[in-house]
Scaffold this motif. Structure first.
Motif, PDB file in Angstrom:
ATOM      1  N   GLU A  58       0.814  -1.218   0.000  1.00  0.00           N
ATOM      2  CA  GLU A  58       0.000   0.000   0.000  1.00  0.00           C
ATOM      3  C   GLU A  58       0.851   1.274   0.000  1.00  0.00           C
ATOM      4  O   GLU A  58       0.547   2.219   0.726  1.00  0.00           O
ATOM      5  CB  GLU A  58      -0.945  -0.005   1.210  1.00  0.00           C
ATOM      6  N   ALA A  99      -4.367  -1.907   4.884  1.00  0.00           N
ATOM      7  CA  ALA A  99      -5.629  -2.104   4.170  1.00  0.00           C
ATOM      8  C   ALA A  99      -6.291  -3.370   4.681  1.00  0.00           C
ATOM      9  O   ALA A  99      -5.611  -4.302   5.123  1.00  0.00           O
ATOM     10  CB  ALA A  99      -5.388  -2.199   2.658  1.00  0.00           C
ATOM     11  N   SER A 119     -10.011  -1.343  10.994  1.00  0.00           N
ATOM     12  CA  SER A 119     -10.817  -0.137  11.220  1.00  0.00           C
ATOM     13  C   SER A 119     -10.770   0.342  12.666  1.00  0.00           C
ATOM     14  O   SER A 119     -11.145   1.485  12.957  1.00  0.00           O
ATOM     15  CB  SER A 119     -12.274  -0.409  10.815  1.00  0.00           C
ATOM     16  N   VAL A 162      -8.534   3.344   5.607  1.00  0.00           N
ATOM     17  CA  VAL A 162      -8.226   3.978   4.319  1.00  0.00           C
ATOM     18  C   VAL A 162      -6.858   4.653   4.421  1.00  0.00           C
ATOM     19  O   VAL A 162      -6.618   5.436   5.345  1.00  0.00           O
ATOM     20  CB  VAL A 162      -9.293   5.017   3.933  1.00  0.00           C
ATOM     21  N   SER A 211      -3.968   7.245   3.186  1.00  0.00           N
ATOM     22  CA  SER A 211      -3.939   8.565   2.550  1.00  0.00           C
ATOM     23  C   SER A 211      -2.989   8.591   1.362  1.00  0.00           C
ATOM     24  O   SER A 211      -2.186   7.675   1.155  1.00  0.00           O
ATOM     25  CB  SER A 211      -3.496   9.616   3.567  1.00  0.00           C
TER      26      SER A 211
END
Length: 352
Positions: A160, A182, A207, A316, A318
């Motif tokens: 990522e 992720a 999360s 998520v 950035s």
């Protein structure tokens, strides 16, 4: 539920690069991408006319071309024997025949052997590269790379947009614990010879955590620092690579921890610091002040240092932010440059 899939990569051909978000550095800063690859048939002669000449009896007579006329045929009027579907194999194959096969009429065995499909190319027996991954507490992933034919070899991991360098041991293995960035976490490992492997792991707990990442290359002296709930430097709430804590403290909602990725013993290694805080399960309320610092050392004094900052919130990641700073001259060795506002502070609400 843990979902894992793996893929081996040979010769540097990659299909997962887009999902992995590869961040490449060459020299100071560089980007690179990876890209994707298509086959034929022949017909063997089993019987020749009785008057057919062998290659040795054919006289070599020079032929002079006087003129060439280009023609085309009407493909709609081809003989039935050329258009029947049964004449074509379902899978294209490549057939090779020698002189003896062509001249030996009725040799069914030779014809059968000649039409065997070619096997897929593969690496030397046992010289594969394999990457496996398993989830761990605090949305971490345990990676294990196996490259038995490449002991003490450099390997670069990508995930990522994050990138770090490690090395295999004497038997060609390396294990590393990596913070997932992720929920569908795709990891890529590349060897210096262009071979590699990839794995995807489902990390459903991401999360619940916020992550702040700073990455650099070589002896830049960069590090990430977190001051939790009003802590000062060197207090118990000052979390950085020099006082990283264990991931277990975040798993129970009591505070954050830092993971340093990369092998400093490798020249020009890609390095990364990742600060993780359990925003979704925190037992305390307050602010976490974040900063990036650059220590002035004999290896970076008077030089320009570049780094990149990423953040993860609500699973998520950035877009990257680039950092570039000129380090003071060598008479300032031992000092630190405090770079604020590069990483967002965290405002924590108690979930207990």
């Amino acid at each position: 539920m843990i979902k894992v899939s793996t893929i081996a990569i040979a010769g540097g051909t990659l299909v997962m690069a887009a999902a992995i978000g590869v961040f490449m550095q060459t020299g100071q800063q560089d980007t690179s991408s990876f890209a994707p690859a298509t086959p034929v048939e022949t017909e063997t002669l089993s019987n020749l006319p009785k008057d057919a000449q062998t290659p040795g009896s054919i006289q070599e007579t020079p032929v002079q071309l006087a003129a060439i006329t280009l023609t085309s045929s009407d493909v709609t009027r081809l003989p039935d024997t050329m258009t029947k579907a049964a004449q074509f194999p379902l899978t294209p194959i490549l057939v090779a025949t020698g002189d003896e096969d062509m001249l030996e009429a009725g040799n069914d065995t030779a014809a059968s052997d000649a039409t065997e499909p070619l096997s897929e190319p593969r690496a030397e027996q046992g010289c594969f590269v394999d990457l496996a991954g398993e989830t761990r507490a605090a949305a971490m992933v345990a990676l294990k790379l196996s490259a038995p034919c490449q002991p003490n070899a450099r390997v670069v991991f990508h995930h990522e947009g994050m990138k770090f360098t490690s090395a295999t041991d004497d038997e060609g293995y390396v294990q590393v614990l990596v913070p997932a960035l992720a929920e569908q976490a795709a990891f890529l490992a590349m060897m210096d010879d262009g071979n590699g492997a990839a794995v995807e792991v489902e990390v459903g707990s991401l999360s619940f955590y916020d992550r702040s990442i700073v990455q650099w290359r070589g002896d830049a002296g960069v590090s990430i620092h977190a001051l939790e709930f009003g802590a000062d430097y060197k207090d118990a709430g000052h979390v950085w690579a020099g006082a990283p804590r264990d991931a277990k403290i975040a798993a129970v909602g009591e505070g954050g921890f830092v993971t340093r990725l990369g092998d400093t013993s490798i020249d020009g290694a890609n390095m990364a610091d990742v600060y993780t805080f359990p925003t979704g399960t925190a037992k305390a309320s307050g602010d976490v002040q974040m900063s990036v610092e650059v220590e002035v050392t004999e290896l970076n004094c008077g030089r320009e240092v570049t780094a990149e900052v990423l953040q993860v919130s609500d699973a998520v990641v950035s877009e990257p932010s680039l950092l570039s700073v000129t380090v003071p001259d060598c008479d300032a060795v031992g000092d630190f440059l405090l770079l604020k506002n590069l990483v967002d502070d965290l405002k924590i609400a108690s979930r207990s």
